[in-house]
Design an enzyme around this catalytic site. Structure first.
Site, PDB file in Angstrom:
ATOM      1  N   GLU A 333       0.835  -1.196   0.000  1.00 44.20           N
ATOM      2  CA  GLU A 333       0.000   0.000   0.000  1.00 44.20           C
ATOM      3  C   GLU A 333       0.872   1.249   0.000  1.00 44.20           C
ATOM      4  O   GLU A 333       1.881   1.320   0.691  1.00 44.20           O
ATOM      5  CB  GLU A 333      -0.957   0.012   1.186  1.00 44.20           C
ATOM      6  CG  GLU A 333      -0.328   0.011   2.554  1.00 44.20           C
ATOM      7  CD  GLU A 333      -1.353  -0.031   3.679  1.00 44.20           C
ATOM      8  OE1 GLU A 333      -2.459  -0.575   3.476  1.00 44.20           O
ATOM      9  OE2 GLU A 333      -1.049   0.469   4.782  1.00 44.20           O
ATOM     10  N   CYS A 334       0.495   2.207  -0.819  1.00 48.56           N
ATOM     11  CA  CYS A 334       1.117   3.528  -0.908  1.00 48.56           C
ATOM     12  C   CYS A 334       2.619   3.421  -1.184  1.00 48.56           C
ATOM     13  O   CYS A 334       3.024   3.205  -2.314  1.00 48.56           O
ATOM     14  CB  CYS A 334       0.816   4.349   0.342  1.00 48.56           C
ATOM     15  SG  CYS A 334       0.917   6.127   0.047  1.00 48.56           S
ATOM     16  N   ALA A 335       3.464   3.548  -0.180  1.00 50.77           N
ATOM     17  CA  ALA A 335       4.904   3.438  -0.411  1.00 50.77           C
ATOM     18  C   ALA A 335       5.264   2.094  -1.031  1.00 50.77           C
ATOM     19  O   ALA A 335       6.129   2.004  -1.905  1.00 50.77           O
ATOM     20  CB  ALA A 335       5.659   3.623   0.898  1.00 50.77           C
TER      21      ALA A 335
END
Length: 451
Positions: A333-335
Site C-alpha cells: 500500500e502507498c509506499a
C-alpha cells in the site's frame, strides 16, 4: 470491564501543540516508572512512532472510520493491557471528523466511545481574556467532558496569570502552561513530521527533552487525577487470533525500517494470529528476503526520500520480482505500491508493476469508501472497505495489469477512476487499510502463502 485511567488530549484546531503535550506526558509518566499506553485518534502513522519511543510500547490508532465505532473500545482494551494509564492524542480540532459526516472520526467521538475526560491544549500566544470564550465554547458544544486546559506558547508570568484568571471565570482548571521559548522541535517535510524511525537517536533526545519540559510545566498529579475520573468501560479486549489459524507457520516478510515505517501494530499481530511467522525485512539494509519467505507485506512510508538507496539494492529488488513471478502473495500500500513499480522518479524499482511513479507537488488526502474490482491475495472482488489516501506522488498508469495478464484494477470509489493493481498474486494500491476492520484480509493472505 476496562478500568484503566485514561485521558484524551485535544485542541481547538491543528497546530496548538497536541503532539508535544501528549508525547511529553507519555515520556514524563514513563520516567516516573508508570506503564503508559499511547493512542492516536485517526489514521496518522507518524505521531504513534514518537508515542512508542516515549512509552516504550507500540503506539496504536483509534479510527472509527477505518475500523467502525464498535471496535474502538475493544482495540483500546487490547492496546492498554498491562498499562496503568492511557493517553489518547486527538486529531485536528476536537470536533473535526470525516468531511460531511459530523463527529464521525473525530476526537470527540472517540472520547465519548471511551468515556474518557478531555484536556484541551490551547495555543494562547495571541490571546488574553478571550481564551475564556474559546474554552467555554468547547465545554458547552457537544457532550464530551472537558476536565481542564493546558496552555501553550505563553509569553510571560503576567500573560499566564491573565489566562489562568480567564479560565477560572468559566470554571475550567489550568493544568499546565508552556512558554513560547520552551518549544522542542522535530523536523518536518512534505507529509508532516519526519518519522521517528528515520531519526531514532535525535527522536529519543527530543522525547527526553519533552519529558523534562512537561514535567516542569504541567501538574502531572492533576492530569493523573483527571484520568482516574474515567468510569469503567464495558469492553472486551480485541484479539488478533484467528478462529482457525493456518497450519504450517508460513513465513510472511513484513517490510520495515526507515523507508517503510507506516504500519499499524495490529497488522503484524493479525498475521501472526492467522498462523504466519512474521519476519521483518529492511529494504535499505537487507539484500535478501527472510529465509523461506512465502509472502510479502509492504506498508507505507517515504520511499521517494530513499529512492537511490532502494534502487541500489538490486539483489532485494530481484528477489521481490522473483517472488511475484512465482505467484507468491504480495500486498503493498502507498509506499509499497511505489516500490513495486518499474521506476520511482526515474530510479529502477522492483518492476513487479508495469507502471512509473513520481513525486508531485499536489497532496492527495482523504478517506475512501472502496470496492474491490479484482480477486487478489488481500480481498475477493466485491469486498467493500474504507481506507485512507495520503501522498504526494502519482503512478502512471493509475491502474492496470501486472506481470500476469490475469491482473486488473484493485479498487473503485466514487468520483475517481479505478485505482491500484490486483491479481492472483499481487495487490498494490495507494489505499491505506486498517486490517483490524477487515480481519479476514490477514487470514486470506496467510492462506495464500501456505497454499
Amino acid at each position: 470491564m476496562v478500568t484503566i485511567p485514561r485521558v484524551v488530549i485535544a485542541a481547538p484546531a491543528s497546530g496548538h501543540g497536541k503532539t508535544t503535550v501528549a508525547t511529553g506526558l507519555l515520556a514524563a509518566f514513563a520516567r516516573r516508572g508508570l506503564p503508559v499506553a499511547p493512542f492516536k485518534v485517526g489514521p496518522d502513522y507518524i505521531d504513534p512512532g514518537y508515542h512508542a519511543l516515549a512509552a516504550g510500547r507500540p503506539g496504536r490508532n483509534l479510527d472509527p472510520v477505518l475500523v467502525g465505532e464498535q471496535l474502538i473500545g475493544p482495540l483500546f482494551a487490547h492496546g492498554s493491557q498491562g498499562a496503568e494509564l492511557a493517553i489518547v492524542e486527538g486529531v485536528m480540532g476536537l470536533y473535526d471528523g470525516r468531511t460531511g459526516a459530523g463527529e464521525t472520526g473525530s476526537t470527540a467521538q472517540v472520547a465519548e466511545l471511551l468515556q474518557a475526560p478531555v484536556i484541551l491544549v490551547v495555543d494562547a500566544a495571541a490571546q488574553g481574556r478571550s481564551i475564556a470564550a474559546v474554552v467555554h465554547g468547547f465545554r458547552s458544544f457537544g457532550t464530551v467532558r472537558l476536565a481542564g486546559v493546558i496552555l501553550n506558547r505563553v509569553g510571560s508570568d503576567r500573560h499566564e496569570q491573565i489566562l489562568r484568571d480567564a479560565c477560572e471565570e468559566v470554571g475550567t482548571p489550568v493544568l499546565g502552561a508552556l512558554r513560547r521559548a520552551d518549544a522542542v522541535s522535530a523536523p518536518s517535510r512534505h507529509l508532516g513530521l519526519v518519522p521517528a524511525a528515520e531519526r531514532r537517536a535525535e527522536a529519543l533526545a527530543s522525547v527526553d527533552a519533552l519529558a523534562t519540559l512537561i514535567a516542569g510545566a504541567v501538574d502531572l498529579d492533576a492530569v493523573a487525577a483527571v484520568a482516574r475520573s474515567a468510569p469503567p468501560l464495558a469492553a472486551t479486549p480485541w484479539t488478533p487470533e484467528a478462529e482457525t489459524p493456518v497450519a504450517g507457520r508460513p513465513v510472511v516478510a513484513l517490510a520495515g525500517g526507515p523507508a517503510f515505517s507506516f504500519a499499524y501494530a495490529e497488522t503484524a499481530e493479525l498475521l501472526t494470529g492467522a498462523g504466519a511467522e512474521v519476519a521483518v525485512v529492511d529494504p535499505l539494509r537487507d539484500t535478501t528476503l527472510p529465509a523461506g519467505a512465502r509472502a510479502l507485506v509492504v506498508g507505507g512510508g517515504f520511499p521517494e526520500v530513499y529512492a537511490a538507496e532502494l534502487s541500489a539494492n538490486e539483489p532485494l529488488r530481484e528477489a521481490v520480482r522473483e517472488l511475484a513471478v512465482a505467484g507468491r502473495p504480495i500486498a503493498a500500500e502507498c509506499a509499497g505500491l511505489l516500490w513495486l513499480c518499474r521506476t520511482l522518479d526515474g530510479a529502477p524499482m522492483c518492476g513487479v508493476l508495469d507502471a512509473e511513479a513520481a513525486m508531485t507537488p499536489s497532496l492527495t488526502l482523504g478517506y475512501r469508501d472502496a470496492v474491490a474490482l479484482t480477486d487478489s491475495p488481500l480481498a475477493a472482488a466485491g469486498t467493500r472497505v474504507t481506507g485512507h489516501e495520503f501522498h504526494r506522488t502519482t503512478v502512471h498508469p493509475r491502474s492496470g495489469l501486472l506481470l500476469s495478464p490475469a491482473g486488473g484494477a484493485a479498487w473503485a470509489w466514487r468520483g475517481a477512476d479505478p485505482e491500484g493493481f490486483a491479481g492472483p498474486g499481487v495487490h498494490a494500491s495507494y489505499l491505506h487499510l486498517h486490517w483490524a476492520g477487515r480481519r479476514g484480509m490477514a487470514e486470506r493472505l496467510v492462506r495464500a502463502a501456505a497454499a
